[in-house]
Enzyme design. Structure first.
Site, PDB file in Angstrom:
ATOM      1  CB  ALA A  14      -0.986  -0.087   1.307  1.00 35.26           C
ATOM      2  NE  ARG A  39      -4.404  -9.280  -3.375  1.00 32.58           N
ATOM      3  CZ  ARG A  39      -5.325  -8.479  -3.974  1.00 32.58           C
ATOM      4  NH1 ARG A  39      -6.393  -9.121  -3.978  1.00 32.58           N
ATOM      5  NH2 ARG A  39      -5.068  -7.347  -4.048  1.00 32.58           N
ATOM      6  CE1 TYR A  60      -0.891  -9.425   1.026  1.00 30.39           C
ATOM      7  CE2 TYR A  60      -3.537 -10.012   1.294  1.00 30.39           C
ATOM      8  CZ  TYR A  60      -2.305  -9.270   0.644  1.00 30.39           C
ATOM      9  OH  TYR A  60      -2.837  -8.135  -0.336  1.00 30.39           O
ATOM     10  CE  LYS A  99      -5.775   7.929   9.613  1.00 29.59           C
ATOM     11  NZ  LYS A  99      -5.064   7.411   8.469  1.00 29.59           N
TER      12      LYS A  99
END
Length: 128
Positions: A14, A39, A60, A99
């Protein structure tokens, strides 16, 4: 591996992980990023190379199965925070989750139950 440092793996590549968290962890005295999972194994390999991370995982699950990993940073999409954080503590890894740590009270209760069941730490990566 450096003595006294927490050995981390990151779930996913990310933007928050690659622009903020991984660079910060690599500067920290008490953290060492030893793996990154995606992935897409080639994507994991590219990010690992970019940051000098020694291990790239094509799933993962592979990161969670690595006995050298002590903690997981979870920056996955919000709806995946709870399921993958629970899977991580059930695999014996402490968790720092981006978060929101949960999407509601029921999910938060599931995380608390997993924390109590495993005795591991689950924290939310919340900055002010």
């Amino acid at each position: 591996m450096a003595e006294g440092k927490v050995r981390w793996a990151v779930l996913g590549a990310a933007k928050i992980a690659t622009t903020k968290v991984i660079p910060a962890m690599q500067k920290g005295d008490w953290s060492e990023v030893i793996g990154i999972a995606s992935r897409d194994l080639e994507k994991a390999r590219r990010v690992a190379k970019q940051f000098g991370i020694p291990r790239a995982y094509g799933s993962y699950e592979e990161a969670l199965a690595d006995p050298e990993v002590e903690a997981i940073y979870n920056p996955l999409p919000n709806h995946l925070h709870v399921p993958w954080s629970i899977r991580a503590v059930e695999a014996g890894k402490h968790v720092l989750c981006e978060k929101p740590v949960a999407m509601g009270v029921d999910e938060c209760r599931k995380l608390i139950a997993a924390r109590e069941r495993t005795g591991l730490k689950i924290g939310e990566a919340f900055m002010v």
